[in-house]
Design a protein around this motif. Structure first.
Motif, PDB file in Angstrom:
ATOM      1  N   ALA A 134      -5.075  13.223 -11.678  1.00 38.38           N
ATOM      2  CA  ALA A 134      -4.280  13.134 -10.461  1.00 38.38           C
ATOM      3  C   ALA A 134      -3.248  12.024 -10.588  1.00 38.38           C
ATOM      4  O   ALA A 134      -3.575  10.915 -11.040  1.00 38.38           O
ATOM      5  N   PRO A 135      -1.999  12.275 -10.208  1.00 38.16           N
ATOM      6  CA  PRO A 135      -1.021  11.187 -10.172  1.00 38.16           C
ATOM      7  C   PRO A 135      -1.509  10.058  -9.276  1.00 38.16           C
ATOM      8  O   PRO A 135      -2.211  10.285  -8.284  1.00 38.16           O
ATOM      9  N   LYS A 136      -1.126   8.839  -9.630  1.00 34.36           N
ATOM     10  CA  LYS A 136      -1.608   7.655  -8.925  1.00 34.36           C
ATOM     11  C   LYS A 136      -0.450   6.848  -8.363  1.00 34.36           C
ATOM     12  O   LYS A 136       0.518   6.568  -9.080  1.00 34.36           O
ATOM     13  N   LEU A 137      -0.551   6.471  -7.092  1.00 34.41           N
ATOM     14  CA  LEU A 137       0.459   5.639  -6.455  1.00 34.41           C
ATOM     15  C   LEU A 137       0.410   4.231  -7.034  1.00 34.41           C
ATOM     16  O   LEU A 137      -0.641   3.587  -7.041  1.00 34.41           O
ATOM     17  N   MET A 138       1.557   3.731  -7.511  1.00 35.50           N
ATOM     18  CA  MET A 138       1.617   2.397  -8.105  1.00 35.50           C
ATOM     19  C   MET A 138       2.420   1.421  -7.249  1.00 35.50           C
ATOM     20  O   MET A 138       2.106   0.231  -7.194  1.00 35.50           O
ATOM     21  N   ILE A 139       3.481   1.912  -6.627  1.00 34.61           N
ATOM     22  CA  ILE A 139       4.364   1.084  -5.801  1.00 34.61           C
ATOM     23  C   ILE A 139       4.838   1.931  -4.624  1.00 34.61           C
ATOM     24  O   ILE A 139       5.122   3.133  -4.788  1.00 34.61           O
ATOM     25  N   TYR A 140       4.936   1.335  -3.437  1.00 32.19           N
ATOM     26  CA  TYR A 140       5.511   2.040  -2.302  1.00 32.19           C
ATOM     27  C   TYR A 140       6.415   1.098  -1.509  1.00 32.19           C
ATOM     28  O   TYR A 140       6.360  -0.112  -1.681  1.00 32.19           O
ATOM     29  N   ASP A 141       7.240   1.672  -0.665  1.00 32.11           N
ATOM     30  CA  ASP A 141       8.209   0.889   0.105  1.00 32.11           C
ATOM     31  C   ASP A 141       8.973  -0.086  -0.802  1.00 32.11           C
ATOM     32  O   ASP A 141       9.104  -1.276  -0.492  1.00 32.11           O
ATOM     33  N   VAL A 142       9.445   0.413  -1.909  1.00 35.80           N
ATOM     34  CA  VAL A 142      10.249  -0.277  -2.926  1.00 35.80           C
ATOM     35  C   VAL A 142       9.446  -1.252  -3.774  1.00 35.80           C
ATOM     36  O   VAL A 142       9.539  -1.218  -5.009  1.00 35.80           O
ATOM     37  N   LEU A 184     -11.085   8.646   0.077  1.00 38.12           N
ATOM     38  CA  LEU A 184     -10.550   9.978   0.326  1.00 38.12           C
ATOM     39  C   LEU A 184     -10.299  10.703  -0.988  1.00 38.12           C
ATOM     40  O   LEU A 184      -9.709  10.134  -1.913  1.00 38.12           O
ATOM     41  N   GLN A 185     -10.733  11.950  -1.079  1.00 39.05           N
ATOM     42  CA  GLN A 185     -10.496  12.768  -2.265  1.00 39.05           C
ATOM     43  C   GLN A 185     -10.020  14.145  -1.853  1.00 39.05           C
ATOM     44  O   GLN A 185     -10.433  14.675  -0.829  1.00 39.05           O
ATOM     45  N   LEU A 186      -9.137  14.706  -2.686  1.00 41.93           N
ATOM     46  CA  LEU A 186      -8.600  16.025  -2.435  1.00 41.93           C
ATOM     47  C   LEU A 186      -8.866  16.907  -3.654  1.00 41.93           C
ATOM     48  O   LEU A 186      -8.752  16.452  -4.793  1.00 41.93           O
ATOM     49  N   GLN A 187      -9.211  18.168  -3.397  1.00 46.07           N
ATOM     50  CA  GLN A 187      -9.517  19.095  -4.474  1.00 46.07           C
ATOM     51  C   GLN A 187      -8.879  20.443  -4.189  1.00 46.07           C
ATOM     52  O   GLN A 187      -9.162  21.074  -3.169  1.00 46.07           O
ATOM     53  N   GLU A 188      -8.030  20.865  -5.139  1.00 46.16           N
ATOM     54  CA  GLU A 188      -7.370  22.159  -4.991  1.00 46.16           C
ATOM     55  C   GLU A 188      -8.262  23.294  -5.488  1.00 46.16           C
ATOM     56  O   GLU A 188      -9.073  23.101  -6.407  1.00 46.16           O
ATOM     57  N   SER A 189      -8.073  24.454  -4.896  1.00 44.43           N
ATOM     58  CA  SER A 189      -8.716  25.668  -5.424  1.00 44.43           C
ATOM     59  C   SER A 189      -7.745  26.820  -5.262  1.00 44.43           C
ATOM     60  O   SER A 189      -6.997  26.903  -4.267  1.00 44.43           O
ATOM     61  N   TRP A 245      -3.650  12.039  -4.420  1.00 49.10           N
ATOM     62  CA  TRP A 245      -3.310  13.372  -4.899  1.00 49.10           C
ATOM     63  C   TRP A 245      -4.585  14.047  -5.402  1.00 49.10           C
ATOM     64  O   TRP A 245      -5.531  13.374  -5.813  1.00 49.10           O
ATOM     65  N   GLY A 246      -4.588  15.358  -5.418  1.00 42.53           N
ATOM     66  CA  GLY A 246      -5.635  16.080  -6.117  1.00 42.53           C
ATOM     67  C   GLY A 246      -5.300  16.122  -7.604  1.00 42.53           C
ATOM     68  O   GLY A 246      -4.222  15.698  -8.022  1.00 42.53           O
TER      69      GLY A 246
END
Lengths: 110, 118
Positions: A45-53, B2-7, B108-109
């Protein structure tokens, strides 16, 4: 909306710093302070690294920092580590509940 | 956490409707502060928003997909869904579900690959 422009790749040796640029327009990056950055290891899953600049979520190392000047935002990774090798995407608010992503940058740790 | 999982079906025939479901655990989708949505990445291409929805009913659709996409919340199951009709090979992509809060998308999932092929 056109995608924000990022360099396809950047590289650095362990311990060095790399900076990824994200260039948009006054209608997105330059017009709002809602720029975020995501790290993506393929298959995960993509991971958030920075937000609001320039804000870092809890748990993200302070080696990651963000900034913005005009229509260009930047992500800097200091003290590069092997685990930082990944794809990185920027994202910006573009008005009217619309968000646009960058083209993506592959960071390679030499 | 919180976790999300697509199907989803994995393989869909051209002209058919693609159904995707995102199951949310560790939190409720009934929070009006958030948007819940779908982002996709075609092979070799970048990320793009497909659609998003808030608990209060606000929706956003990618203008290029608006006529074919429908997003909905299923609060009793703590899920949200996407239906994309009349699919073509151009809809082949990894589809991610995610939560948007203010200017950030988190979490994100892991994504689910959907291939459109006969």
């Amino acid at each position: 909306q056109s995608a924000l422009t990022q360099p396809p790749s950047v590289s650095g040796s362990p311990g060095q710093s790399v900076t990824i640029s994200c260039t948009g327009t006054s209608s997105d990056v330059g017009g709002y302070n809602f720029v975020s950055w995501y790290q993506h290891h393929p298959g995960r899953a993509p991971k958030l690294m920075i937000y609001d600049v320039a804000k870092r979520p809890s748990g993200v190392p302070d080696r990651f920092s963000g900034s913005k000047s005009g229509n260009t935002a930047s992500l800097t990774v200091s003290g590069l580590q092997a685990e930082d090798e990944a794809l990185y995407y920027c994202n910006s608010y573009a008005g009217t509940n619309d968000f646009v992503f960058g083209t993506g940058t592959k960071v390679t740790v030499l | 956490q919180l976790q999300l999982q697509e199907s989803g079906p994995g393989l869909v025939k051209p002209s058919e409707t693609l159904p995707l479901t995102c199951t949310v655990s560790g939190g409720s989708i009934s929070d009006a502060a958030f948007y819940w949505g779908w982002i996709r990445q075609p092979p070799g291409k970048g990320l793009e928003w497909v659609a998003k929805i808030s608990y209060s009913g606000g929706t956003y659709y990618n203008p290029s997909l608006r006529s074919r996409a429908t997003i909905s919340l299923e609060t009793s199951k703590n899920q949200f869904s996407l239906k994309l009709s009349s699919v073509t090979a151009a809809d082949t992509a990894v589809y991610y579900c995610a939560r948007r809060h203010s200017g950030r998308v988190d979490p994100w999932g892991q994504g689910t690959l959907v291939t459109v092929s006969s």
